[in-house]
Write an enzyme that holds these catalytic residues in place. Sequence first.
Site, PDB file in Angstrom:
ATOM      1  N   PHE A  14       0.842  -1.190   0.000  1.00 19.00           N
ATOM      2  CA  PHE A  14       0.000   0.000   0.000  1.00 19.00           C
ATOM      3  C   PHE A  14       0.883   1.248   0.000  1.00 19.00           C
ATOM      4  CE2 PHE A  14      -3.453  -2.530   2.427  1.00 19.00           C
ATOM      5  CZ  PHE A  14      -4.129  -2.818   1.251  1.00 19.00           C
ATOM      6  N   CYS A  15       0.246   2.378  -0.242  1.00 23.79           N
ATOM      7  CA  CYS A  15       0.902   3.680  -0.185  1.00 23.79           C
ATOM      8  C   CYS A  15       1.637   3.836   1.151  1.00 23.79           C
ATOM      9  CB  CYS A  15      -0.156   4.769  -0.324  1.00 23.79           C
ATOM     10  SG  CYS A  15       0.362   6.415   0.125  1.00 23.79           S
ATOM     11  N   PRO A  16       2.852   4.356   1.219  1.00 23.96           N
ATOM     12  CA  PRO A  16       3.658   4.869   0.113  1.00 23.96           C
ATOM     13  C   PRO A  16       4.685   3.861  -0.394  1.00 23.96           C
ATOM     14  CG  PRO A  16       4.640   5.596   2.158  1.00 23.96           C
ATOM     15  CD  PRO A  16       3.480   4.683   2.520  1.00 23.96           C
ATOM     16  N   GLY A  17       4.446   2.565  -0.167  1.00 24.54           N
ATOM     17  CA  GLY A  17       5.430   1.554  -0.535  1.00 24.54           C
ATOM     18  C   GLY A  17       5.898   1.617  -1.985  1.00 24.54           C
TER      19      GLY A  17
END
Lengths: 86, 138
Positions: A14-17
Amino acid sequence: MVEVAKVVDARGSFCPGPLMELIRALKSVEVGQAVEVYSEDQGSLKDIPAWAEKAGHKLIEIKDYGDYRGFIVEKGEKKSRRRKKE
Amino acid sequence: MVRINIILKTGTAAALHQAGMIAVGASSVDHPIRIFIMDDALAAVLRHYKGEEIPNGYEFEEVRNGFHKAEESGKTMTWEELLESAKDLSEEVEIMACGLALDVMGYNHEELPELFDKVSGVADFVGGLEDDDIVFTL
């Protein structure tokens, strides 16, 4: 045609991955080379193009692979964005 | 450049995660960032480094369960990973521990985790604010 020098698979993050993976990968390539990052995170559609523009890189293409997307970003010259020291 | 400042006082994983998200977002576009960690937030960080549980802080079940599942499956970055990533991305990330909070908790300043860049006082932190700075309180 820009050379994709590195492909990073950030599916499942998921964000910010995905953005973090892209930033790390861009550090390892030369200016003018590109990185493709795979992401299934919906937020990447907004985050990655906006970040690339702000950071002085070029979003070449967003590939639709069905369940996920591939964001191809060409490394640009880093913008000088440092805070002015008095 | 706009500089982002966070006064982090809430001692929950949720608040720490939010600070980490802001930090990583700021540093990804080279906005300098200062984080002043005080009171319950500082206690939470120190307890975490001692291996103790800290309050979750998410009020709604769908958020609490959603983050729990995402963390279990490794889909989200933890607050520590976010803060470390922010520091990797930019040299202008400064994390400060409130000296007063350390003193009232009886904590030795020399034993602070490496996460912290320095011990600071509120006067130093606030006194260092500049006209175009943005301040978040979490």
